[in-house]
Design a protein around this motif. Sequence first.
Motif, PDB file in Angstrom:
ATOM      1  N   LEU A   1      -8.450  28.373  44.062  1.00 51.55           N
ATOM      2  CA  LEU A   1      -7.622  27.183  44.269  1.00 51.55           C
ATOM      3  C   LEU A   1      -8.215  25.974  43.557  1.00 51.55           C
ATOM      4  O   LEU A   1      -7.499  25.218  42.899  1.00 51.55           O
ATOM      5  N   ALA A   2      -9.532  25.795  43.677  1.00 52.00           N
ATOM      6  CA  ALA A   2     -10.169  24.654  43.028  1.00 52.00           C
ATOM      7  C   ALA A   2     -10.002  24.717  41.520  1.00 52.00           C
ATOM      8  O   ALA A   2      -9.790  23.694  40.850  1.00 52.00           O
ATOM      9  N   ALA A   3     -10.067  25.922  40.957  1.00 54.23           N
ATOM     10  CA  ALA A   3      -9.911  26.075  39.514  1.00 54.23           C
ATOM     11  C   ALA A   3      -8.478  25.799  39.068  1.00 54.23           C
ATOM     12  O   ALA A   3      -8.246  25.277  37.968  1.00 54.23           O
ATOM     13  N   GLY A   4      -7.510  26.156  39.927  1.00 49.63           N
ATOM     14  CA  GLY A   4      -6.115  26.056  39.507  1.00 49.63           C
ATOM     15  C   GLY A   4      -5.384  24.808  39.935  1.00 49.63           C
ATOM     16  O   GLY A   4      -4.434  24.391  39.259  1.00 49.63           O
ATOM     17  N   LEU A   5      -5.806  24.185  41.039  1.00 56.86           N
ATOM     18  CA  LEU A   5      -5.054  23.052  41.567  1.00 56.86           C
ATOM     19  C   LEU A   5      -5.041  21.881  40.595  1.00 56.86           C
ATOM     20  O   LEU A   5      -3.977  21.378  40.225  1.00 56.86           O
ATOM     21  N   LEU A   6      -6.209  21.433  40.174  1.00 54.16           N
ATOM     22  CA  LEU A   6      -6.274  20.308  39.245  1.00 54.16           C
ATOM     23  C   LEU A   6      -5.627  20.665  37.914  1.00 54.16           C
ATOM     24  O   LEU A   6      -4.950  19.840  37.292  1.00 54.16           O
ATOM     25  N   SER A   7      -5.819  21.917  37.495  1.00 55.71           N
ATOM     26  CA  SER A   7      -5.216  22.363  36.240  1.00 55.71           C
ATOM     27  C   SER A   7      -3.694  22.317  36.314  1.00 55.71           C
ATOM     28  O   SER A   7      -3.028  21.857  35.381  1.00 55.71           O
ATOM     29  N   SER A   8      -3.132  22.782  37.433  1.00 59.07           N
ATOM     30  CA  SER A   8      -1.674  22.795  37.590  1.00 59.07           C
ATOM     31  C   SER A   8      -1.098  21.381  37.556  1.00 59.07           C
ATOM     32  O   SER A   8      -0.032  21.150  36.974  1.00 59.07           O
ATOM     33  N   LEU A   9      -1.795  20.443  38.205  1.00 61.93           N
ATOM     34  CA  LEU A   9      -1.303  19.073  38.255  1.00 61.93           C
ATOM     35  C   LEU A   9      -1.479  18.353  36.926  1.00 61.93           C
ATOM     36  O   LEU A   9      -0.636  17.541  36.517  1.00 61.93           O
ATOM     37  N   ALA A  10      -2.584  18.637  36.240  1.00 63.37           N
ATOM     38  CA  ALA A  10      -2.910  17.877  35.032  1.00 63.37           C
ATOM     39  C   ALA A  10      -2.209  18.391  33.786  1.00 63.37           C
ATOM     40  O   ALA A  10      -1.933  17.608  32.867  1.00 63.37           O
ATOM     41  N   GLN A  11      -1.902  19.686  33.743  1.00 64.26           N
ATOM     42  CA  GLN A  11      -1.388  20.248  32.506  1.00 64.26           C
ATOM     43  C   GLN A  11      -0.049  19.642  32.086  1.00 64.26           C
ATOM     44  O   GLN A  11       0.130  19.320  30.907  1.00 64.26           O
ATOM     45  N   PRO A  12       0.927  19.436  32.982  1.00 62.48           N
ATOM     46  CA  PRO A  12       2.152  18.756  32.548  1.00 62.48           C
ATOM     47  C   PRO A  12       1.901  17.332  32.057  1.00 62.48           C
ATOM     48  O   PRO A  12       2.595  16.854  31.161  1.00 62.48           O
ATOM     49  N   VAL A  13       0.916  16.661  32.646  1.00 63.02           N
ATOM     50  CA  VAL A  13       0.586  15.307  32.195  1.00 63.02           C
ATOM     51  C   VAL A  13       0.064  15.341  30.768  1.00 63.02           C
ATOM     52  O   VAL A  13       0.467  14.536  29.912  1.00 63.02           O
ATOM     53  N   PHE A  14      -0.816  16.281  30.478  1.00 58.43           N
ATOM     54  CA  PHE A  14      -1.316  16.421  29.115  1.00 58.43           C
ATOM     55  C   PHE A  14      -0.183  16.809  28.159  1.00 58.43           C
ATOM     56  O   PHE A  14      -0.171  16.395  26.993  1.00 58.43           O
ATOM     57  N   GLY A  15       0.768  17.617  28.646  1.00 61.69           N
ATOM     58  CA  GLY A  15       1.903  17.985  27.803  1.00 61.69           C
ATOM     59  C   GLY A  15       2.739  16.776  27.424  1.00 61.69           C
ATOM     60  O   GLY A  15       3.126  16.610  26.264  1.00 61.69           O
ATOM     61  N   ALA A  16       3.034  15.912  28.402  1.00 63.52           N
ATOM     62  CA  ALA A  16       3.795  14.695  28.104  1.00 63.52           C
ATOM     63  C   ALA A  16       3.024  13.786  27.157  1.00 63.52           C
ATOM     64  O   ALA A  16       3.611  13.140  26.273  1.00 63.52           O
ATOM     65  N   LEU A  17       1.697  13.746  27.321  1.00 61.01           N
ATOM     66  CA  LEU A  17       0.867  12.930  26.437  1.00 61.01           C
ATOM     67  C   LEU A  17       0.945  13.395  24.993  1.00 61.01           C
ATOM     68  O   LEU A  17       1.078  12.584  24.068  1.00 61.01           O
ATOM     69  N   THR A  18       0.897  14.711  24.787  1.00 61.09           N
ATOM     70  CA  THR A  18       0.915  15.221  23.415  1.00 61.09           C
ATOM     71  C   THR A  18       2.281  15.032  22.756  1.00 61.09           C
ATOM     72  O   THR A  18       2.370  14.990  21.525  1.00 61.09           O
TER      73      THR A  18
END
Length: 401
Positions: free
Chosen positions: A47-64
């Motif tokens: 969960l610790a490995a995936g939770l932050l990743s799940s939340l952050a990845q769409p943000v990084f996608g919008a940034l790119t």
Amino acid sequence: MRRNTSIALLSVGHACVDVYQGAVAALLPFFVAERHYSYAAASGVVLAAGLLSSLAQPVFGALTDRHPVPWLLPVSTVLGGLGVALSGISGSYPLTLLCVAMSGLGIAAYHPESARVARMAGRGSHGSMGWFSLGGNAGFAVAPLLVVLVTTAGGLRCTPLLILPALAGSALTLPVLRALERTPSAGSGAQPAAGRDDWPSFVRLSLAVVCRSVAFVGLSTFVAFQVRHATHGGTASGTAALLVLYLGGAVGTVVGSRLVRRWDRVTVVSTSYLITVAAVAGVVFVPGPAVYLFVALTSIGLYVPFSLQVTLAQDYLPTRVGTAGGITLGLMVSVGSLTSPVIGIVADATSLRTALAPLILMPALSWLLFRSLPEPAVCKALWDDHRDPAARPTGSRSSPA
């Protein structure tokens, strides 16, 4: 730099990043053995490995989508490796969670930008995205072997050696980024044809991907323990199960590439999900060595859709390619970790088989969501590009995906 050379380097770099997604699950039996974690505590690491990743990845996608940030590729690769490398020596449970969360953040930063760069380097080729996805599958497959190699000699205190793939992957991205800087016009062919964003189809695809992720992450978290119970084996039997699960992903990606030459992507993906229902049931209920066959079939069935879903998402959102790739890849590789603690708690309270049984429904739900999705019209103009021999790495007779 030639297109197939760039894609080959990006594919190997992708493998070096996804090693760390596979490594978290591969380390769990060693956490249980050395630190006596319960199923719930072990799933908390996932969960610790995936939770932050799940939340952050769409943000990084919008940034790119707004501001391309190619420097994220080498930096995020190192960050992803550093977290896993430190997890074995951190000692306390909270520090272990912090380390794997740092790794998840690095992985989240990597995938949206890397998908955009791969599409640019491949000039929109469907085959190029297939090779890129295959690299990630290979990284997953290698992870259990690397973890066993590192931990057999000295246990978890040797995990700092796992930083080496990250350093190699970071270095491999640099010549690709320099080549793209020198030839900015190379990106022109990577853009899809003009069209409107199809948000309803994208949302349905994303929900199907969520169900797929719940099944895959749940199995990757607990399949080592399930197979040990089914075969009455030791740690080696569980590691072998993870290896089969991850190698099956590479096979599934190639199988998907062959099938998509005859049928459209929606048909291939939906049929694969339907067949996978029986395969997951076999993993949960079949005793003895035959369980390895069902682990392989499950992995193949869940990975046939992998690269096809990424390109479908990008075609549904032609004006937001980074967002589409970021969300889709993020959901596929991390969002399932949100349900892992629930599986662990149920397993501690009842049995592992009881806790894993609901995963059988996940590919069925993906099939229901996927089966009536449209094939994007934008793909009609590009459909033959994945058959283009120029998209194939030198020496290859055929191109995956």
